[in-house]
Design a protein around this motif. Structure first.
Motif, PDB file in Angstrom:
ATOM      1  N   GLN A 190      -6.837  -5.848  -2.617  1.00 51.25           N
ATOM      2  CA  GLN A 190      -7.895  -4.851  -2.554  1.00 51.25           C
ATOM      3  C   GLN A 190      -9.163  -5.426  -2.065  1.00 51.25           C
ATOM      4  N   GLN A 206      -5.652   5.870   0.187  1.00 49.53           N
ATOM      5  CA  GLN A 206      -4.466   5.214  -0.611  1.00 49.53           C
ATOM      6  C   GLN A 206      -4.311   5.033  -1.896  1.00 49.53           C
ATOM      7  N   TYR A 236       0.725  -1.340   0.051  1.00 50.68           N
ATOM      8  CA  TYR A 236      -0.084  -0.056   0.095  1.00 50.68           C
ATOM      9  C   TYR A 236       0.769   1.335   0.044  1.00 50.68           C
ATOM     10  N   GLN A 260      -8.092   0.886  -3.013  1.00 58.50           N
ATOM     11  CA  GLN A 260      -7.323   2.041  -3.574  1.00 58.50           C
ATOM     12  C   GLN A 260      -8.295   3.235  -4.032  1.00 58.50           C
ATOM     13  N   TYR A 279      -2.344   3.827  -3.856  1.00 57.48           N
ATOM     14  CA  TYR A 279      -1.991   2.548  -4.461  1.00 57.48           C
ATOM     15  C   TYR A 279      -2.209   1.640  -3.348  1.00 57.48           C
ATOM     16  N   VAL A 280      -2.886   0.534  -3.871  1.00 59.53           N
ATOM     17  CA  VAL A 280      -2.903  -0.727  -3.118  1.00 59.53           C
ATOM     18  C   VAL A 280      -2.651  -1.898  -4.065  1.00 59.53           C
TER      19      VAL A 280
END
Length: 816
Positions: free
Chosen positions: A508, A500, A456, A513, A502-503
């Motif tokens: 996910q 977040q 993350y 995200q 980016y995940v």
């Protein structure tokens, strides 16, 4: 067998301290801030002098102020080289500092009430105030507090005079001001365990008849550290979710001692005093600190088995050892904020400027204090905290915080029975938080290079504004009886978000995200306070008080966003306190004996607690239903006139801090039989009603003695020995029995030889001479503990925030 140099020095110190006795612990506060530190006549004659404190935002004698306060003078601070909050805590038995790697950066606890360290969004319940300015972040422990005029520990709620976030108490520090005559001090020291070289210089004096200057700088470099890093080389695999390929990563063991700190501290003070009722002081300070590890004091001290659950080669012992690793080479320099060589680190930078204007009319004193301060902290962490091939968690973080505040207050000094103090306060703050974490043994080769190995990447910000007004009326009912009543009003707003960007796709289902959680919060509070004080004579003060306090609600910036997360999941309510305190302060036997006794009982509602789920790496901020702390405190000091230079002093404190009502998360691996038999926010929960709060020993105390005498013309010898005792307590706020810290007794000692009327000084300073292993907070070791809420659960291993081991410092000082 020949002793090493370090052992020989320690042995010499112990022998000298125990054979010679001890030194004056009670130095007397200067009548005028910043005047030359010449020996006071009263100290030479024996007896107890006055210590001036500002517990009610005005100068008063510690013995006459109706507040429970412990004061350390400049001489006491210098005696043990107390240049940080952690070192100050060694001389204040009821105050504990647990240094943490992430979150707020610290767990400050007083009378069993403190704030969890794992959430950066929680302000400390023990407020830190420097030169009248509130510093709210736990990372204030990274500030270097040197060249101090005095330290005051105010116990219990202090909202009226110090505002929000002082529900458990206040640590108030006053830095030294320019002197009336030129004074210079140069000091060099060497600490043997950490191989730390320290240098300090202070120059002070008048520039003109109306303008004074003080410059203080301190630099240090550790060529070793307090803790041995015995990390074990580890390998772990990640699966590329794009291709299914499995890649092996090598994380080499850390090969040095920790923390290896390099530090530079500086402060410049200008004081303008034209002598026509006006005075203005300007202070500018900066702190720069670099350590080779942000979790350098994270000791694996107790486990469910004989060794760490995830690596049988790591023993579970109360030793000053840690087990951590560098980043793997392919993650190094790729993960955000990581170093190219994969090294762990902590980098702290701060600066601030404070202006204080004072104007005295015939019956009214005006004070205006304005401050701007900013700090930035970055780190790279082996956040498994213990070497393991499973669940490797290289993580990084960058946070910045700034605050602007201004306060104006007026104090009347009329001859009549009524006087008034009124004030107004404004503060604007901003916190910017960014963190990345690699865990779950996954990667994604299709992601941008900086995100490839991340689980993350999250960001959060909080913008805060506070408006406050307060006032106190003092009524002299009779010449010896005084009543005061006051109230503070606080209006506060906090605008926050958590997202977040980016995940990793494989996570996910757990974390989402680009789902932004917003928190727009508004808080209003009235905190009243009433005190009745009776002074039958100048040496006796009897008081009783009803106090309330308020700690800001907030937003858990270090939380996570899941599919079902809503704003209320990461927001938490204000913490409030109310209760009673009473005491008697006496100076007896012709001012040779100080004897103070106090009792208190305070109830805390919505106590703010942060919980770390070791199995999911999730942080959950909660409000405990209620808690109560109550106790009795005794303080004494004996300075006989028949033996000038001798001082005997001590404290004995009983404190009972318990949750009254609290349905809480279960600790990692808590079974049904151990009480994990209910639900907390849909997850396994427990009823902690009646259980102790974190770091809440029933008994604490101190006993010390000091003696200073002239051994020849112009040469003096000063000896001191101070002990601190604590009964056992749980370091965890969630009742984990493995987090128990046993009772302990520590000893600090010093030997000083002063030449040519203190112009030259040589000192040997030893702290924690018993080398006790002390934990000031604890978390469940990541990825340990299983079966929480079942009949066959296995408890999580415990990682503690360990205090400093035995240290011995040789110090030389020149004054000119």
């Amino acid at each position: 067998m020949a002793l090493s140099a370090g052992r020989a020095v320690r042995a010499a110190l112990l022998v000298s301290v125990f054979t010679c006795g001890a030194t004056v612990t009670s130095a007397f506060a200067q009548d005028t801030a910043g005047e030359p530190q010449a020996p006071e006549p009263q100290a030479q004659q024996g007896g107890i002098g006055d210590i001036v404190v500002t517990a009610r935002r005005r100068e008063e004698s510690m013995q006459s102020v109706p507040v429970s306060v412990t004061a350390l003078t400049a001489e006491q601070i210098q005696r043990y080289d107390m240049t940080s909050l952690e070192k100050i805590a060694t001389q204040t038995p009821q105050f504990t500092v647990g240094r943490a790697s992430n979150g707020s950066g610290a767990q400050l606890t007083l009378r069993g009430i403190g704030s969890s360290s794992t959430s950066i969004g929680i302000e400390q319940s023990v407020a830190v105030v420097v030169d009248g300015v509130y510093y709210g972040q736990g990372r204030v422990i990274n500030e270097g507090f040197f060249d101090l005029e005095g330290v005051e520990m105010l116990k219990g709620p202090q909202s009226l005079f110090f505002g929000k976030n002082a529900t458990a108490g206040v640590i108030s520090l006053r830095t030294a001001n320019p002197t009336a005559t030129p004074e210079f001090k140069a000091q060099v020291g060497y600490e043997f365990r950490s191989k730390e070289l320290v240098g300090e210089f202070v120059g002070s004096g008048p520039l003109t008849d109306t303008l004074g200057l003080r410059v203080a700088v301190r630099g240090s470099n550790m060529f070793g550290g307090y803790f041995k890093n015995r990390g074990i080389d580890k390998y772990y695999n990640t699966t590329d979710i794009a291709t299914g390929d499995v890649n092996t990563h090598f994380a080499p063991a850390f090969d040095g001692d920790n923390p290896g700190t390099r530090e530079f501290l500086g402060r410049v003070t200008l004081a303008y005093d034209p002598g026509d009722r006006f005075k203005f002081t300007l202070k500018a300070n900066a702190s720069l600190s670099d350590a080779n590890n942000n979790s350098w004091n994270y000791g694996l001290f107790r486990c469910a088995g004989d060794a760490y659950a995830l690596n049988p080669n790591v023993p579970c012992k109360r030793k000053f050892n840690i087990y951590q690793n560098y980043f793997p080479a392919d993650l190094a320099g790729t993960n955000p904020f990581s170093k190219k060589d994969g090294a762990l680190y902590n980098r702290y930078r701060s600066w601030g400027i404070t202006g204080t204007a004072e104007y005295n009319l015939d019956d009214v004193s005006l004070t205006w204090v304005t401050n701007y301060n900013r700090n930035t902290n970055r780190w790279a962490c082996d956040c498994t905290f213990v070497s393991t091939d499973l669940g490797a968690a290289p993580s990084t973080e960058k946070t910045s915080y700034y605050a602007f505040s201004t306060e104006l207050r007026a104090q009347t000094t009329f001859d009549g029975p009524f006087n008034l103090l009124v004030g107004g306060y404004y503060q604007k703050t901003k916190r910017d938080y960014t963190q990345s974490g690699s865990f779950g043994n996954i990667e994604d080769s299709t992601a941008p290079a900086a995100y490839r190995y991340l689980g993350y990447f999250k960001r959060s910000e909080t913008d805060g504004k506070t408006l406050s007004a307060y006032g106190q009326v003092t009524w002299t009912i009779l010449p010896k009886l005084e009543a005061t009543g006051g109230v503070r009003y606080i209006h506060e707003t906090k605008d926050s978000y958590l997202v977040q960007p980016y995940v990793n796709g494989a996570l996910q289902a757990l974390f989402v995200q680009n789902k932004t959680i917003n928190g727009d919060q508004t808080f209003n509070d009235w905190s009243p306070e009433f005190t009745l004080t009776w002074k039958p004579n100048e040496n006796i003060t009897v008081y009783g008080a009803y106090k309330t306090a308020y700690k800001s609600g907030g937003f858990s910036n270090s939380g996570f966003v899941s599919i079902g997360t809503i704003p209320s999941d990461v927001a938490f309510a204000p913490e409030k306190a109310r209760g009673f305190e009473a005491g008697i302060k006496t100076l007896l036997a012709d001012r040779q004996l100080r004897l103070n006794l106090g009792v208190y009982s305070y109830k805390y509602v919505n106590l703010q607690v942060d919980f770390f789920n070791s199995q999911t790496f999730a942080f959950i901020t909660t409000n405990a239903g209620s808690a109560r702390t109550k106790g009795v405190e005794l303080e004494f000091e004996f300075a006989p006139r028949g033996l000038p230079g001798f001082n005997l002093h001590g404290t004995a404190n009983y404190n009972r801090a318990r949750y009254l009502q609290y349905i809480a998360p279960c600790y990692g691996g808590q079974s049904i039989a151990q009480g994990c038999d209910t639900l907390f926010q849909g997850a396994p929960g427990q009823d902690l009603s009646g259980a102790p709060t974190a770091v809440a020993p029933k008994w604490t105390g101190s006993l010390g003695a000091s003696y200073e005498t002239e051994v020849s013309d112009g040469t003096a010898l000063a000896l001191s020995l101070d002990s601190r005792y604590s009964s056992s307590y749980l370091a965890s706020g969630f009742g984990n029995p493995l987090s128990k810290q046993g009772s302990y007794l520590t000893l600090d000692g010093s030997i000083r030889v002063k030449f040519h009327d203190s112009r030259y000084e040589l000192a040997l300073i030893g702290k924690n001479l018993t080398n006790r292993f002390i934990v000031g907070g604890a978390v469940d070791a990541p990825n340990t503990g299983s079966g929480t809420g079942t009949a066959s659960a296995v408890m999580a291993d415990q990682v503690g925030f360990v205090s400093l081991p035995r240290t011995v410092q040789l110090q030389a000082t020149v004054r000119f």
